[in-house]
Design an enzyme around this catalytic site. Structure first.
Site, PDB file in Angstrom:
ATOM      1  N   CYS A 208       1.260   4.496  24.907  1.00 22.76           N
ATOM      2  CA  CYS A 208       0.227   3.836  24.112  1.00 22.76           C
ATOM      3  C   CYS A 208      -1.140   4.466  24.391  1.00 22.76           C
ATOM      4  CB  CYS A 208       0.223   2.340  24.396  1.00 22.76           C
ATOM      5  SG  CYS A 208       0.349   1.965  26.128  1.00 22.76           S
TER       6      CYS A 208
ATOM      7  N   GLU B 238      -0.725   5.515  14.531  1.00 21.46           N
ATOM      8  CA  GLU B 238      -0.113   5.861  15.820  1.00 21.46           C
ATOM      9  C   GLU B 238       1.206   6.600  15.565  1.00 21.46           C
ATOM     10  OE1 GLU B 238       1.558   2.812  18.450  1.00 21.46           O
ATOM     11  OE2 GLU B 238       0.577   3.854  20.113  1.00 21.46           O
TER      12      GLU B 238
ATOM     13  N   LYS C   2      13.122  -9.859  27.813  1.00 20.01           N
ATOM     14  CA  LYS C   2      13.991  -9.117  26.894  1.00 20.01           C
ATOM     15  C   LYS C   2      13.621  -7.640  26.913  1.00 20.01           C
ATOM     16  CE  LYS C   2      14.055  -7.831  22.662  1.00 20.01           C
ATOM     17  NZ  LYS C   2      14.730  -6.539  22.877  1.00 20.01           N
TER      18      LYS C   2
ATOM     19  N   GLU D  47       0.123  -6.200  23.962  1.00 19.26           N
ATOM     20  CA  GLU D  47      -0.274  -4.829  24.256  1.00 19.26           C
ATOM     21  C   GLU D  47       0.369  -3.937  23.227  1.00 19.26           C
ATOM     22  OE1 GLU D  47       0.690  -2.733  27.955  1.00 19.26           O
ATOM     23  OE2 GLU D  47       0.265  -1.016  26.664  1.00 19.26           O
TER      24      GLU D  47
HETATM   25  O1  TXE Z   1       8.832  -0.893  18.779  1.00 20.25           O
HETATM   26  P1  TXE Z   1       8.972  -2.428  18.567  1.00 20.25           P
HETATM   27  P2  TXE Z   1       9.717   0.316  18.255  1.00 20.25           P
HETATM   28  C1  TXE Z   1       4.821   1.492  18.816  1.00 20.25           C
HETATM   29  C2  TXE Z   1       4.904   2.937  18.445  1.00 20.25           C
HETATM   30  C3  TXE Z   1       6.265   3.047  17.856  1.00 20.25           C
HETATM   31  C4  TXE Z   1       6.358   1.747  17.128  1.00 20.25           C
HETATM   32  C5  TXE Z   1       7.759   1.285  16.829  1.00 20.25           C
HETATM   33  O2  TXE Z   1       3.937   3.234  17.479  1.00 20.25           O
HETATM   34  O3  TXE Z   1       6.422   4.125  16.988  1.00 20.25           O
HETATM   35  O4  TXE Z   1       5.737   0.832  17.977  1.00 20.25           O
HETATM   36  O5  TXE Z   1       8.563   1.355  18.017  1.00 20.25           O
HETATM   37  C6  TXE Z   1      11.288  -5.978  20.218  1.00 20.25           C
HETATM   38  N1  TXE Z   1      10.567 -10.106  17.232  1.00 20.25           N
HETATM   39  N2  TXE Z   1       5.138   1.214  20.210  1.00 20.25           N
HETATM   40  O6  TXE Z   1      10.393   0.053  16.950  1.00 20.25           O
HETATM   41  O7  TXE Z   1       9.783  -2.748  17.375  1.00 20.25           O
HETATM   42  C7  TXE Z   1      12.174  -4.784  20.468  1.00 20.25           C
HETATM   43  O8  TXE Z   1      13.511  -5.179  20.626  1.00 20.25           O
HETATM   44  C8  TXE Z   1      10.473  -9.977  18.567  1.00 20.25           C
HETATM   45  C9  TXE Z   1       4.016   1.072  21.083  1.00 20.25           C
HETATM   46  O9  TXE Z   1      10.592   0.705  19.349  1.00 20.25           O
HETATM   47  O10 TXE Z   1       7.602  -2.990  18.652  1.00 20.25           O
HETATM   48  C10 TXE Z   1      11.561  -4.236  21.749  1.00 20.25           C
HETATM   49  O11 TXE Z   1      12.024  -4.976  22.871  1.00 20.25           O
HETATM   50  N3  TXE Z   1      10.703  -8.815  19.211  1.00 20.25           N
HETATM   51  C11 TXE Z   1       4.384   0.654  22.407  1.00 20.25           C
HETATM   52  C12 TXE Z   1      10.066  -4.493  21.544  1.00 20.25           C
HETATM   53  O12 TXE Z   1       9.992  -5.513  20.562  1.00 20.25           O
HETATM   54  C13 TXE Z   1      11.019  -7.743  18.483  1.00 20.25           C
HETATM   55  C14 TXE Z   1       5.712   0.775  22.940  1.00 20.25           C
HETATM   56  C15 TXE Z   1       9.276  -3.280  21.063  1.00 20.25           C
HETATM   57  O13 TXE Z   1       9.830  -2.846  19.869  1.00 20.25           O
HETATM   58  C16 TXE Z   1      11.126  -7.819  17.076  1.00 20.25           C
HETATM   59  C17 TXE Z   1       6.746   0.890  21.934  1.00 20.25           C
HETATM   60  C18 TXE Z   1      10.890  -9.066  16.457  1.00 20.25           C
HETATM   61  N4  TXE Z   1      10.944  -9.223  15.123  1.00 20.25           N
HETATM   62  C19 TXE Z   1       6.429   1.130  20.627  1.00 20.25           C
HETATM   63  N5  TXE Z   1      11.441  -6.587  16.627  1.00 20.25           N
HETATM   64  C20 TXE Z   1       3.328   0.505  23.466  1.00 20.25           C
HETATM   65  N6  TXE Z   1       2.259  -0.232  23.197  1.00 20.25           N
HETATM   66  O14 TXE Z   1       3.471   1.017  24.557  1.00 20.25           O
HETATM   67  C21 TXE Z   1      11.534  -5.764  17.696  1.00 20.25           C
HETATM   68  N7  TXE Z   1      11.288  -6.462  18.834  1.00 20.25           N
END
Ligand code: TXE
Length: 501
Positions: A296, A393, A187, A262
């Site tokens: 990250c 973060e 996904k 991660e």
């Molecule tokens: O990430 P999300 P977001 C961190 C960073 C950022 C924060 C929020 O701090 O500000 O996360 O970002 C899916 N069940 N990182 O909102 O929500 C979503 O569709 C299952 C760190 O964009 O974590 C996407 O595919 N899946 C980071 C994925 O999770 C769910 C990279 C990431 O989204 C879900 C990105 C649920 N309930 C953000 N809700 C890194 N480690 O590199 C959302 N998703």
């Protein structure tokens, strides 16, 4: 490229879900619109998977796993198919880089130099593992028994990936999972689904059998949650934020699926007084502001030895202000927009929080133009260790600077974070470099360098940066399961009665 050609390129990206080797709309007819972050305008409308579509994708992956259409190929056949995927990524590199820039906003030069080569490398490297998944024999204490292991795939793997490196994330998760014989439901993020859909087409072209990889873009709360909670998913790999990760962990409890998480980071970057200042400065700028700080492992806490802090900070501000900001396709652009208006607002709010907590904004902090989701690269000083910007973060272009005196202090402050993903240390003193690397509680330390990635090197965090390792030899362990097989060799007619030895 003319805008007509660009429209044609975007129009050539698949717009549907890829399930069981076929393209289809969501059962409910749902769609989502991805935006070009540099303009804020719609880029493409694509099918948005919901629970019923995820069900269909998992069922397809399960069938493909159980009937052996992937594991039944010889290891060499699978290896050649994965190698071919790497070649096809290279063939389509120009188009993929352009689509990544339009969908994510990153400078085209970065997409070409970083994202595309790394995505291909994951398939080249992991293709080699198909032929090397060896078991072992164990010297058990049962007389006349042979005990050995078969290294088997875990089954159906769900992969939920974010928007900061859409193609790399897809490639680096798919390649090891497939090398081990698993089938996958991927996904992509709702913000950046396009290159994963293109990749799905390349996988089919390379000969990955139908149903072995299924790509279901959709929203997290619907498609993501359905995948995380699905009882027929054996392993789930999640890359994203800690808040979402808590939901994912809870959802995984239903069938105790194994997890690789991660999550975020708050990378310390420690510069000692004897460091190569120019090299450290360049790395700090690239590490803090590359990919608009949406990494990250981004440099977020810059610890400067007090003897060089003032000069380093001045040079850092000057170098930050020289960065060319703009739309990713423009010549020479080094810094693009953030992923979305919501995310830009969130990052911007942290600049306000920093000010309220008494920090000085040395540069940046404001929006350079009205269109697109831009925020200037920002350098802070006078930040306390317990300030929110030191702990949380931000995931954007905000670098906080701190002065320190000795190595013990630097290490203690670097370790005082709830996160533990990556760190960087700058010194000419070899003993100091090794000692600091040993004492930092993180998953990766870069010494006199920053942001080095390779498909052969493990990548994963400690503390709230998650657990598990998604890449390289260590990922092979996670995507496989050892099965112990015992044989009592004394039971056959021919050998019964022979003396033991
Ligand atoms: O990430 P999300 P977001 C961190 C960073 C950022 C924060 C929020 O701090 O500000 O996360 O970002 C899916 N069940 N990182 O909102 O929500 C979503 O569709 C299952 C760190 O964009 O974590 C996407 O595919 N899946 C980071 C994925 O999770 C769910 C990279 C990431 O989204 C879900 C990105 C649920 N309930 C953000 N809700 C890194 N480690 O590199 C959302 N998703």
């Amino acid at each position: 490229m003319e805008s007509r050609e660009l429209d044609a390129l975007v129009a050539s990206v698949p717009r549907q879900l890829f399930i069981d080797g076929r393209w289809s709309d969501a059962a409910s007819g749902s769609h989502l619109t991805t935006l070009n972050p540099a303009t804020g305008r719609p880029l493409a409308e694509i099918a948005a998977a919901e629970t019923a579509d995820v069900e269909r994708a998992v069922a397809a992956a399960r069938r493909a796993f159980d009937d052996g259409r992937w594991t039944g190929l010889t290891p060499m056949q699978r290896s050649r198919i994965l190698w071919r995927v790497g070649e096809l990524i290279e063939r389509d590199a120009d188009q993929l880089a352009l689509i990544e820039t339009l969908d994510n906003g990153k400078p085209l030069s970065s997409a070409k130099k970083v994202d595309l080569p790394q995505a291909a490398q994951h398939f080249f490297y992991h293709s080699g593992w198909c032929t090397k998944l060896e078991g072992e024999t164990m010297p058990v204490s049962w007389p006349r028994h042979l005990a050995y292991t078969l290294r088997e795939p875990v089954g159906v793997v769900g992969q939920i990936i974010p928007w900061n490196y859409p193609l790399i994330m897809a490639a680096r998760n798919l390649a090891p999972a497939l090398a081990c014989g698993n089938t996958v439901v991927l996904k992509p993020s709702e913000e950046t689904p396009l290159t994963a859909l293109w990749l799905a087409r390349l996988l089919a072209e390379a000969g990955v059998p139908e149903g072995v990889v299924n790509v279901v873009p959709g929203y997290g709360r619907t498609a993501g949650a359905a995948l995380a909670g699905h009882p027929d998913v054996d392993r789930l790999v999640f890359t994203g934020g800690v808040v979402t990760a808590r939901d994912v962990v809870t959802a995984s409890a239903g069938n105790f699926k194994r997890l690789t998480l991660e999550l975020g980071g708050k990378a310390p970057f420690i510069v000692f007084a004897d460091a190569d200042m120019d090299a450290a400065l360049q790395a700090a700028v690239r590490g803090g502001f590359g990919n608009q700080g949406q990494n990250c492992c981004a440099v977020t806490r810059l610890y400067l030895h007090k003897d060089i802090a003032r000069e380093f900070r001045e040079k850092l501000v000057a170098a930050t202000e020289r960065l060319k900001i703009g739309e990713g396709r423009e010549e020479g652009v080094e810094f693009g927009p953030l992923i979305s208006a919501r995310h830009r607002d969130r990052v911007e709010s942290y600049v306000g929080i920093a000010r309220d907590e008494g920090a000085a904004v040395l540069t940046g902090g404001e929006r350079p133009q009205a269109d697109g989701f831009f925020l200037k690269p920002t350098v802070l000083a006078g930040v306390t260790d317990d300030a929110r910007v030191s702990k949380e973060e931000i995931f954007g272009p905000v670098v906080a600077t701190y002065d320190f005196d000795g190595p013990g202090e630097a290490i203690a402050r670097a370790n005082s974070s709830p996160y533990g993903l990556a760190a960087s240390v700058w010194t000419q003193d070899l003993s100091l470099a090794h000692e600091v690397a040993r004492r930092l509680r993180v998953g990766c330390v870069w010494t006199n360098c920053f942001s080095r990635f390779d498909a052969a090197a493990p990548w994963g965090g400690v503390k709230q940066s998650g657990y598990g390792t998604g890449i390289g030899r260590h990922a092979i362990e996670e995507y496989t399961q050892p099965k112990a097989v015992w044989i009592d060799t004394a039971t056959g007619d021919a050998v019964r009665g022979l003396p033991a030895f």
